[in-house]
Scaffold this active site. Structure first.
Site, mmCIF file in Angstrom:
data_model
loop_
_atom_site.group_PDB
_atom_site.id
_atom_site.type_symbol
_atom_site.label_atom_id
_atom_site.label_comp_id
_atom_site.label_asym_id
_atom_site.label_seq_id
_atom_site.Cartn_x
_atom_site.Cartn_y
_atom_site.Cartn_z
ATOM 1 C CB THR A 27 11.042 8.147 26.555
ATOM 2 O OG1 THR A 27 9.962 8.945 27.012
ATOM 3 C CG2 THR A 27 11.250 8.372 25.057
ATOM 4 C CB ALA A 58 6.323 10.332 28.074
ATOM 5 C CD GLN A 100 5.105 10.218 32.113
ATOM 6 O OE1 GLN A 100 5.845 9.919 31.175
ATOM 7 N NE2 GLN A 100 5.560 10.751 33.240
ATOM 8 N N GLY A 174 3.608 16.151 34.328
ATOM 9 C CA GLY A 174 3.779 17.574 34.622
ATOM 10 C C GLY A 174 5.215 17.896 34.989
ATOM 11 C CE1 TYR A 178 10.458 16.815 27.336
ATOM 12 C CE2 TYR A 178 10.043 15.460 29.282
ATOM 13 C CZ TYR A 178 10.799 15.750 28.146
ATOM 14 O OH TYR A 178 11.898 14.992 27.836
ATOM 15 N NE ARG A 225 8.113 11.025 37.357
ATOM 16 C CZ ARG A 225 9.128 10.325 36.896
ATOM 17 N NH1 ARG A 225 9.338 10.229 35.596
ATOM 18 N NH2 ARG A 225 9.946 9.685 37.712
ATOM 19 N N GLY A 316 13.302 2.981 37.622
ATOM 20 C CA GLY A 316 13.409 3.217 36.186
ATOM 21 C C GLY A 316 14.468 2.353 35.531
ATOM 22 N NE ARG A 317 18.688 5.900 35.675
ATOM 23 C CZ ARG A 317 19.309 6.962 36.166
ATOM 24 N NH1 ARG A 317 20.316 7.492 35.510
ATOM 25 N NH2 ARG A 317 18.934 7.486 37.325
#
Ligand code: FNR
Ligand code: 8K6
Length: 347
Positions: A27, A58, A100, A174, A178, A225, A316-317
């Site tokens: 995000t 997302a 996503q 998923g 959330y 996910r 990710g990062r």
């Protein structure tokens, strides 16, 4: 024989990835005020097209799915056209990309839309919207059966829109506390109807969403996910494991493109998962392609894949800090370390 993460991987009969390194969904809160992807986002994703698969940040399926500022959507034609520019640019560079699909459930905030905040049960979370600290979370409304049917239909519609926008498939979000994850954990689900109280009932919403999406775009284009361990906007309950045991057994017969763990650090062990890590638990319970994630670097991911802990790695990062992450790995160049200040701009 050691597996080379930089060699192609066949997800299934229709999708082959150029390597086993996925860009994790991240995000960035940089869509425009109509939640349409911008040119800066086109360029950002295109620079990362060497990943085996980019999973988009997302992306909300409808207005009441929103809990953070400027997160992109997939429910208006302007949003679909905006994403088409992204996917065209990624495809031109030889990449592949899944969207996503996101609904934040009780972490939504009415600041962003008109209407109720929907969740499985009327149980709120403490705290406030990141970056907009004055917006404290409210107690959600327990979704009615009619609300649930419309949510499922809107996941399916968003999946259809994703293909229209040129995505190669979707990842159903998923995980991470959330909406779908809220149905799967006792801390957020106290329903007494067919969506609560037993593992089968608590898995029903997740499975109905998965089946509705498969029905529209096919299992080969559908990933999922999940966060079996509660760690973000959610608290652990010793009963949760039975829910995920049931759910994963059901998913074993659905031939999804992949299953992806949702976790920031995969060395974290969960008492509620018999002291296993996310990937250890998922590997034992799920028989299909598994994507590992969570504070890995190339070397630790390579070791884990070669030890058969999972099949693909999501990064990710490091991808935020290094648009050219894959070529740096290929050329054994140094990777720039991530820092939170990097979230301020898309490089
Ligand atoms: C995330 N993560 C995340 N997860 C997800 O499923 N959807 C999302 O939109 C986001 N957004 C997001 C934003 C930012 C800024 C961070 C740091 C993380 C979680 C992410 O996909 C991943 O699981 C973690 O970052 C752990 O992987 P790394 O970063 O250790 O490789
Ligand atoms: C501003 C919107 C960003 C929304 C995406 C979430 C990104 C959060 C990154 C911070 C890390 C949170 C880590 C939570 C893990 C807790 C582990 C105990």
């Amino acid at each position: 024989m050691t597996t080379d993460l930089l060699q192609p991987f066949k997800l299934n009969d229709t999708i082959e990835l150029q390597n086993r390194i996925l860009m994790a969904p991240l995000t960035r809160c940089m869509a425009d005020d109509n939640l349409v992807p911008t040119q800066a986002m086109v360029d950002y994703y295109a620079r990362r097209a060497e990943a085996g698969l980019i999973i988009s940040e997302a992306t909300i399926i409808r207005p009441d799915a929103q809990g953070y500022p400027n997160t992109p959507g997939l429910f208006t034609s302007a949003q679909i056209q905006g994403w088409k520019k992204v996917t065209d640019a990624v495809h031109e560079q030889g990449g592949k990309m899944f969207a996503q699909l996101w609904h934040v459930g009780r972490v939504a905030h009415p600041h962003f839309f008109d209407g109720d905040v929907l969740a499985p049960s009327a149980i709120g979370v403490e705290g406030s919207v990141p970056r907009m600290r004055e917006l404290t979370y409210i107690t959600p409304k327990a979704a009615t059966t009619a609300d649930i049917k419309s949510l499922i239909a809107d996941y399916a519609k968003a999946a259809e829109n994703a293909l229209e926008a040129g995505f190669d498939g979707v990842e159903i979000h998923g995980a991470n506390g959330y909406l779908i994850d809220q149905f799967l954990h006792y801390a957020a689900n106290e329903r007494d109807d067919e969506y609560g109280q037993t593992p089968e009932n608590m898995s029903r919403f997740a499975l109905e969403v998965v089946d509705a999406v498969i029905n529209v775009i096919g299992a080969d284009k559908t990933g999922l996910r999940l966060s079996p361990g509660a760690y973000f906007n959610m608290s652990e309950d010793s009963r949760d494991k039975a829910v995920f045991d049931y759910l994963l057994n059901e998913l074993n017969s659905r031939a999804l493109a992949y299953l992806h763990g949702g976790i920031f650090d995969d060395s974290m062990r969960f008492a509620s998962l018999a002291d296993k890590t996310t990937s250890e638990y998922l590997r034992a319970a799920y028989s299909g392609t598994l994507v590992g994630v969570g504070s890995y670097d190339f070397d630790t991911a390579k070791a884990a894949i070669n030890a058969n802990k999972f099949d693909l790695i999501a990064i990710g990062r490091p991808f935020i800090a290094n648009p050219d992450y894959i070529s740096k790995i290929k050329n054994a160049e140094e990777v720039v370390p991530y820092s939170d200040e990097m979230l301020a701009e898309l490089i």
